[in-house]
Design an enzyme around this catalytic site. Structure first.
Site, PDB file in Angstrom:
ATOM      1  N   SER A  21       0.743  -1.308  -0.022  1.00  0.00           N
ATOM      2  CA  SER A  21       0.040   0.045   0.022  1.00  0.00           C
ATOM      3  C   SER A  21       1.027   1.143  -0.109  1.00  0.00           C
ATOM      4  O   SER A  21       1.945   1.304   0.583  1.00  0.00           O
ATOM      5  CB  SER A  21      -0.859   0.021   1.199  1.00  0.00           C
ATOM      6  OG  SER A  21      -1.530   1.252   1.027  1.00  0.00           O
ATOM      7  N   LYS A  22       0.250   2.105  -0.819  1.00  0.00           N
ATOM      8  CA  LYS A  22       1.300   3.551  -1.011  1.00  0.00           C
ATOM      9  C   LYS A  22       0.599   4.636   0.053  1.00  0.00           C
ATOM     10  O   LYS A  22       0.942   5.720   0.265  1.00  0.00           O
ATOM     11  CB  LYS A  22       1.101   4.094  -2.327  1.00  0.00           C
ATOM     12  CG  LYS A  22       1.564   3.126  -3.302  1.00  0.00           C
ATOM     13  CD  LYS A  22       2.066   3.825  -4.745  1.00  0.00           C
ATOM     14  CE  LYS A  22       2.480   3.108  -5.777  1.00  0.00           C
ATOM     15  NZ  LYS A  22       3.719   2.503  -5.494  1.00  0.00           N
ATOM     16  N   SER A  23      -0.469   4.237   0.854  1.00  0.00           N
ATOM     17  CA  SER A  23      -1.318   4.971   1.498  1.00  0.00           C
ATOM     18  C   SER A  23      -0.283   5.721   2.784  1.00  0.00           C
ATOM     19  O   SER A  23      -0.223   6.724   3.074  1.00  0.00           O
ATOM     20  CB  SER A  23      -2.446   4.324   2.224  1.00  0.00           C
ATOM     21  OG  SER A  23      -3.557   4.186   1.157  1.00  0.00           O
ATOM     22  N   LYS A  72     -13.763  -3.956   2.290  1.00  0.00           N
ATOM     23  CA  LYS A  72     -14.597  -2.998   2.258  1.00  0.00           C
ATOM     24  C   LYS A  72     -15.997  -3.146   2.560  1.00  0.00           C
ATOM     25  O   LYS A  72     -16.865  -2.316   2.940  1.00  0.00           O
ATOM     26  CB  LYS A  72     -14.487  -2.430   0.724  1.00  0.00           C
ATOM     27  CG  LYS A  72     -12.956  -1.755   0.643  1.00  0.00           C
ATOM     28  CD  LYS A  72     -12.913  -0.893  -0.853  1.00  0.00           C
ATOM     29  CE  LYS A  72     -11.643  -0.163  -0.996  1.00  0.00           C
ATOM     30  NZ  LYS A  72     -11.586   0.396  -2.062  1.00  0.00           N
ATOM     31  N   ASP A 108     -13.539   6.867  -2.921  1.00  0.00           N
ATOM     32  CA  ASP A 108     -13.218   6.369  -4.035  1.00  0.00           C
ATOM     33  C   ASP A 108     -13.580   7.268  -5.047  1.00  0.00           C
ATOM     34  O   ASP A 108     -12.965   7.762  -5.846  1.00  0.00           O
ATOM     35  CB  ASP A 108     -13.255   4.985  -4.220  1.00  0.00           C
ATOM     36  CG  ASP A 108     -12.597   4.082  -3.420  1.00  0.00           C
ATOM     37  OD1 ASP A 108     -11.301   4.527  -3.054  1.00  0.00           O
ATOM     38  OD2 ASP A 108     -12.946   2.898  -2.939  1.00  0.00           O
ATOM     39  N   GLY A 133     -17.805  -2.040 -16.570  1.00  0.00           N
ATOM     40  CA  GLY A 133     -17.631  -2.454 -15.316  1.00  0.00           C
ATOM     41  C   GLY A 133     -19.005  -2.103 -14.530  1.00  0.00           C
ATOM     42  O   GLY A 133     -19.650  -1.288 -14.329  1.00  0.00           O
ATOM     43  N   ALA A 134     -19.439  -3.470 -13.711  1.00  0.00           N
ATOM     44  CA  ALA A 134     -20.643  -3.142 -12.867  1.00  0.00           C
ATOM     45  C   ALA A 134     -20.421  -3.840 -11.311  1.00  0.00           C
ATOM     46  O   ALA A 134     -21.175  -4.121 -10.808  1.00  0.00           O
ATOM     47  CB  ALA A 134     -21.940  -3.661 -13.681  1.00  0.00           C
ATOM     48  N   GLY A 136     -18.029  -3.549  -7.463  1.00  0.00           N
ATOM     49  CA  GLY A 136     -18.108  -2.699  -6.603  1.00  0.00           C
ATOM     50  C   GLY A 136     -17.274  -1.415  -7.034  1.00  0.00           C
ATOM     51  O   GLY A 136     -17.720  -0.461  -6.406  1.00  0.00           O
ATOM     52  N   THR A 159     -21.381  -8.948 -17.894  1.00  0.00           N
ATOM     53  CA  THR A 159     -22.627  -9.753 -17.474  1.00  0.00           C
ATOM     54  C   THR A 159     -23.730  -8.624 -17.568  1.00  0.00           C
ATOM     55  O   THR A 159     -23.529  -7.734 -16.671  1.00  0.00           O
ATOM     56  CB  THR A 159     -22.561 -10.163 -16.033  1.00  0.00           C
ATOM     57  OG1 THR A 159     -21.314 -11.142 -16.126  1.00  0.00           O
ATOM     58  CG2 THR A 159     -23.568 -11.113 -15.737  1.00  0.00           C
ATOM     59  N   TYR A 232      -3.432   1.227 -11.990  1.00  0.00           N
ATOM     60  CA  TYR A 232      -2.281   1.792 -12.408  1.00  0.00           C
ATOM     61  C   TYR A 232      -1.201   1.034 -12.295  1.00  0.00           C
ATOM     62  O   TYR A 232      -1.121  -0.175 -11.558  1.00  0.00           O
ATOM     63  CB  TYR A 232      -2.115   3.273 -11.505  1.00  0.00           C
ATOM     64  CG  TYR A 232      -1.698   2.970 -10.197  1.00  0.00           C
ATOM     65  CD1 TYR A 232      -2.701   2.815  -9.102  1.00  0.00           C
ATOM     66  CD2 TYR A 232      -0.401   2.501  -9.654  1.00  0.00           C
ATOM     67  CE1 TYR A 232      -2.436   2.471  -7.728  1.00  0.00           C
ATOM     68  CE2 TYR A 232      -0.236   2.230  -8.336  1.00  0.00           C
ATOM     69  CZ  TYR A 232      -1.203   2.334  -7.450  1.00  0.00           C
ATOM     70  OH  TYR A 232      -1.165   1.941  -6.163  1.00  0.00           O
TER      71      TYR A 232
HETATM   72  P1  ATR Z   1     -14.365  -4.601  -8.134  1.00  0.00           P
HETATM   73  O1  ATR Z   1     -15.083  -4.761  -6.682  1.00  0.00           O
HETATM   74  O2  ATR Z   1     -13.042  -4.597  -8.408  1.00  0.00           O
HETATM   75  O3  ATR Z   1     -15.328  -3.937  -9.044  1.00  0.00           O
HETATM   76  P2  ATR Z   1     -15.993  -7.377  -8.755  1.00  0.00           P
HETATM   77  O4  ATR Z   1     -17.158  -6.755  -8.046  1.00  0.00           O
HETATM   78  O5  ATR Z   1     -15.383  -8.673  -8.931  1.00  0.00           O
HETATM   79  O6  ATR Z   1     -14.706  -6.387  -8.410  1.00  0.00           O
HETATM   80  O7  ATR Z   1     -16.329  -6.769 -10.418  1.00  0.00           O
HETATM   81  C1  ATR Z   1     -15.353  -6.821 -11.379  1.00  0.00           C
HETATM   82  C2  ATR Z   1     -15.865  -6.180 -12.592  1.00  0.00           C
HETATM   83  O8  ATR Z   1     -14.684  -6.448 -13.782  1.00  0.00           O
HETATM   84  C3  ATR Z   1     -16.989  -6.694 -13.104  1.00  0.00           C
HETATM   85  O9  ATR Z   1     -17.727  -5.794 -13.683  1.00  0.00           O
HETATM   86  C4  ATR Z   1     -16.453  -7.887 -13.920  1.00  0.00           C
HETATM   87  O10 ATR Z   1     -17.271  -8.358 -14.825  1.00  0.00           O
HETATM   88  P3  ATR Z   1     -18.418  -9.554 -14.705  1.00  0.00           P
HETATM   89  O11 ATR Z   1     -19.523  -8.721 -13.728  1.00  0.00           O
HETATM   90  O12 ATR Z   1     -19.016  -9.745 -16.192  1.00  0.00           O
HETATM   91  O13 ATR Z   1     -17.780 -10.442 -14.189  1.00  0.00           O
HETATM   92  C5  ATR Z   1     -15.285  -7.230 -14.643  1.00  0.00           C
HETATM   93  N1  ATR Z   1     -14.379  -7.926 -15.379  1.00  0.00           N
HETATM   94  C6  ATR Z   1     -13.652  -8.741 -14.724  1.00  0.00           C
HETATM   95  N2  ATR Z   1     -12.505  -9.294 -15.655  1.00  0.00           N
HETATM   96  C7  ATR Z   1     -13.215  -8.945 -16.871  1.00  0.00           C
HETATM   97  C8  ATR Z   1     -12.582  -9.022 -18.116  1.00  0.00           C
HETATM   98  N3  ATR Z   1     -11.577  -9.717 -18.641  1.00  0.00           N
HETATM   99  N4  ATR Z   1     -13.288  -8.429 -19.329  1.00  0.00           N
HETATM  100  C9  ATR Z   1     -14.224  -7.896 -19.145  1.00  0.00           C
HETATM  101  N5  ATR Z   1     -14.994  -7.283 -17.685  1.00  0.00           N
HETATM  102  C10 ATR Z   1     -14.278  -7.981 -16.921  1.00  0.00           C
END
Ligand code: ATR
Length: 290
Positions: A21-23, A72, A108, A133-134, A136, A159, A232
């Site tokens: 961690s860089k915190s 978290k 965040d 992405g969807a 957390g 998804t 990053y």
């Molecule tokens: P975080 O809390 O870091 O967001 P998470 O809740 O596991 O972690 O969510 C990961 C996200 O990255 C999700 O949106 C996931 O897509 P799915 O809901 O379809 O699983 C997405 N993700 C992970 N690997 C991926 C990949 N190779 N290509 C596209 N989306 C990816």
């Protein structure tokens, strides 16, 4: 004759792992710059011992914690009071120990918005935003982005159903900020009804961790697009390289890391440190690793 040691208030980042961690570095810089009497450590908690470790830190006089992977959600459950942005995120990255309980916040999304608007100089007001992405990470940034009143946010996820669920969660807030919100699977990235590149594309997928590129129509990227990866590293991520190859401007998430820390510092101390010099120092350190 020796001077009395300064009594410092104790903070830490709790996680597993936490060694990377860089915190601690960031908060030491903030403490030095603001003159706040802050001491900031790392706290490694066992995977099944988060609550016990937090309570022990508090009992020993600790004033607050940053919370990182994988705690978290547990921090969210532990807090006796939540900020609206932490409630919306369903996750907590900042705990403050008050006399009447534990306050949970999530800085965040604020960090992301501040990095985009202040450090990178791109206004979100009226912008068309694509969020990839969807999970957390994505959920945590939607409300702070809506508060900046973009014209539209499109949430796209591998998804599709998870993107739909996020859209549903934030429909009310979007209406309040006069923002159109929509989403679905990868085929909804490019909207033929608005055939223009997005102003801002945020990669909130975990894809960069294993060098995977989230599926995204190339027409979403243009020369006026800011493509922002929340990850990053010493080298640009695959998403950043992809965006640049399509003529877009790309940024990694180092500034978000610094700005979320600055906002946590503000939550604890009521003083807002300047993120820019710390970001510049971290950038130099990362460049030296290449
Ligand atoms: P975080 O809390 O870091 O967001 P998470 O809740 O596991 O972690 O969510 C990961 C996200 O990255 C999700 O949106 C996931 O897509 P799915 O809901 O379809 O699983 C997405 N993700 C992970 N690997 C991926 C990949 N190779 N290509 C596209 N989306 C990816």
């Amino acid at each position: 004759m020796s001077a009395e040691p300064i009594q410092r208030d104790r903070y830490a980042v709790v996680g597993n792992p936490v060694a990377h961690s860089k915190s601690p570095y960031i908060h030491a810089q903030f403490a030095a710059a603001t003159g706040e009497p802050v001491e900031y450590d790392r706290l490694l908690a066992p995977l099944d011992g988060f609550v016990e470790h937090v309570q022990a830190f508090r009992a020993a006089g600790g004033r607050g914690l940053n919370v990182t992977v994988p705690f978290k959600l547990e921090a969210h459950a532990l807090a006796s009071r939540l900020s609206p942005r932490a409630a919306a995120a369903g996750a907590v990255n900042t705990l403050r120990f008050d006399e009447d309980g534990i306050f949970g916040d999530n800085t965040d999304g604020f960090g992301l918005v501040r990095d985009i608007e202040v450090n990178l100089g791109v206004s979100l007001k009226g912008a068309r935003v694509l969020l990839l992405g969807a999970g957390g990470a994505a959920r945590g940034v939607v409300l702070p982005m809506l508060e900046r009143q973009p014209a539209a946010i499109t949430i796209v996820n591998r998804t599709a159903q998870k993107a739909h669920a996020l859209v549903e969660q934030f429909e009310g807030a979007a209406r309040e900020f006069a923002c159109l919100i929509s989403g679905g699977g990868p085929d909804s990235v490019y909207d033929p009804a608005a055939p223009k590149p997005y102003d801002v594309i945020v990669n909130a997928t975990a894809g960069s961790l294993d060098a995977a590129l989230p599926e995204c129509d190339t027409r979403a990227f243009g020369s006026a697009t800011l493509a922002y990866d929340m990850m990053y590293g010493a080298e640009p991520t695959v998403f950043m390289r992809h965006a640049e190859s399509l003529g877009a401007r790309a940024s990694d998430g180092l500034g978000m890391l610094v700005e979320q820390a600055a906002e946590s510092f503000f939550v604890w101390r009521g003083v807002r440190p300047d993120g820019a010099p710390v970001l510049a120092a971290l950038r130099r350190q990362l460049a030296a690793q290449v």
